[in-house]
Design a protein around this motif. Sequence first.
Motif, short mmCIF file in Angstrom:
data_model
loop_
_atom_site.label_atom_id
_atom_site.label_comp_id
_atom_site.label_asym_id
_atom_site.label_seq_id
_atom_site.Cartn_x
_atom_site.Cartn_y
_atom_site.Cartn_z
N PRO A 140 -4.06 8.21 -11.70
CA PRO A 140 -4.37 6.78 -11.61
C PRO A 140 -3.53 5.94 -12.57
N GLN A 141 -3.14 6.53 -13.71
CA GLN A 141 -2.24 5.81 -14.61
C GLN A 141 -0.90 5.58 -13.93
N ALA A 142 -0.38 6.64 -13.31
CA ALA A 142 0.91 6.53 -12.62
C ALA A 142 0.82 5.56 -11.45
N TRP A 143 -0.31 5.55 -10.74
CA TRP A 143 -0.48 4.65 -9.61
C TRP A 143 -0.52 3.20 -10.07
N GLY A 144 -1.17 2.93 -11.21
CA GLY A 144 -1.18 1.58 -11.74
C GLY A 144 0.21 1.09 -12.08
N PHE B 127 2.84 2.18 -10.66
CA PHE B 127 3.56 2.11 -9.38
C PHE B 127 3.80 0.65 -9.00
N TYR B 128 2.76 -0.16 -9.13
CA TYR B 128 2.86 -1.56 -8.75
C TYR B 128 3.22 -2.47 -9.91
N SER B 129 2.85 -2.07 -11.12
CA SER B 129 3.08 -2.93 -12.28
C SER B 129 3.65 -2.09 -13.41
N PRO B 130 4.96 -1.83 -13.40
CA PRO B 130 5.57 -0.94 -14.39
C PRO B 130 5.60 -1.56 -15.78
N THR B 131 4.40 -1.74 -16.35
CA THR B 131 4.25 -2.37 -17.65
C THR B 131 4.27 -1.32 -18.74
#
Length: 386
Positions: A257-261, A263-267
């Motif tokens: 889920p960290q990687a998926w977050g 995915f859309y917002s490379p913060t």
Amino acid sequence: MTTDFSKLSLFIADNKQIGVHIQRVFEQWGRDLSLEEFVKRDKAFHGLQHATDGKHTVWILALRENGHSTLDFFCSCETYQRELALSEGVLQSCNGGVPLGYGIASVITPPKNRSKGYAKHMMRLLHYVLADPTLSQRFPSFPIDQWGAPAAIPQGFGRGIVSVLHSDVGERFYRACGIGFGAGDGWTVRGPIGTIWKVPKHQVILMNSGLGNIRWLTKEDQEGVWDEDALLIQKEIGEATTPCFSFLPNNGVAESPQAWGLFYSPTESEGDIWGARIEEEGERSNLAFATWCLDPGREGPGTMLITRLRATSEQFPILLDAAFESARRFGLEQVEIWNLERSLVDIGRKLGGETSEREDCLSSFAWYGSGSKKEVEWRYNEKFCW
């Protein structure tokens, strides 16, 4: 016109079919990304530990006559193989080996194929390739007379005791995707509860308290913490006196889920901080930590999601304050956790948390083991196993 389901079957997608599936997923959930960006990030996401070594599979529903080659399949989805912890009574009913469950995601039907029963049929067929049918005498036989011959069970499948998904289309559709012709024994919503706090503008609890010191967790640090946590979960589930199961956070599962977050917002996190641990000394020492991820896709205030929490009632406020501090660094407005431990609910409310049923990401499971699904508890049903 009635669909003749006997002419359809389930297939594992080849690389070209996976490409079509990804494009369809992009068209539905691509948000502000270009197709090129989406494909690149999808490849990176599925190159992580949670999806490698055959743990990730794309399935398609297609005509039997051309399912291995067609690019015009009716619908598709993805599965992720996950290791489980099982209570002793449930474990004894299994056939040895590592207990397995499956997560299901990215169920997609192109607009031209919707409202024709394709997705429902695909999900009903999926039970028969994921489940170990020997685990329950109540598992229905495949209805060959209406559905034709069952799909071949690929190597490594047919071993699951449970499968789960997180529904964004309410609770009725997936519940109706039963095993065989069972109308209500598909995926049943269980524990779609979230607790949300508004992030205070300033620190409200002294984290450096007498309970120990906070140590911030980097991505490298959290792997060891999840390994410790997995051992404790196995022990706790194994000692349970009622039927229950849990997924385990290690081996890349809680990282996803960290990687998926991202995915859309490379913060980038300041200092690569994605969690916190309370460090204590002496006899009082026990594992107490929280890990978190970004949640950029949902509408509303910017949110940081706690993916996994292990804490006593004394430790919880300190870890929550650490999460607030990290959220402030990201510029986020609220912190959320799924299915806060019962013993912590009142404390969470006193700290300003509001608990309610979620309207999306409804955690649901289909049970293939012995006993009634109504009696089985999904423990540690938190964001880490999404």
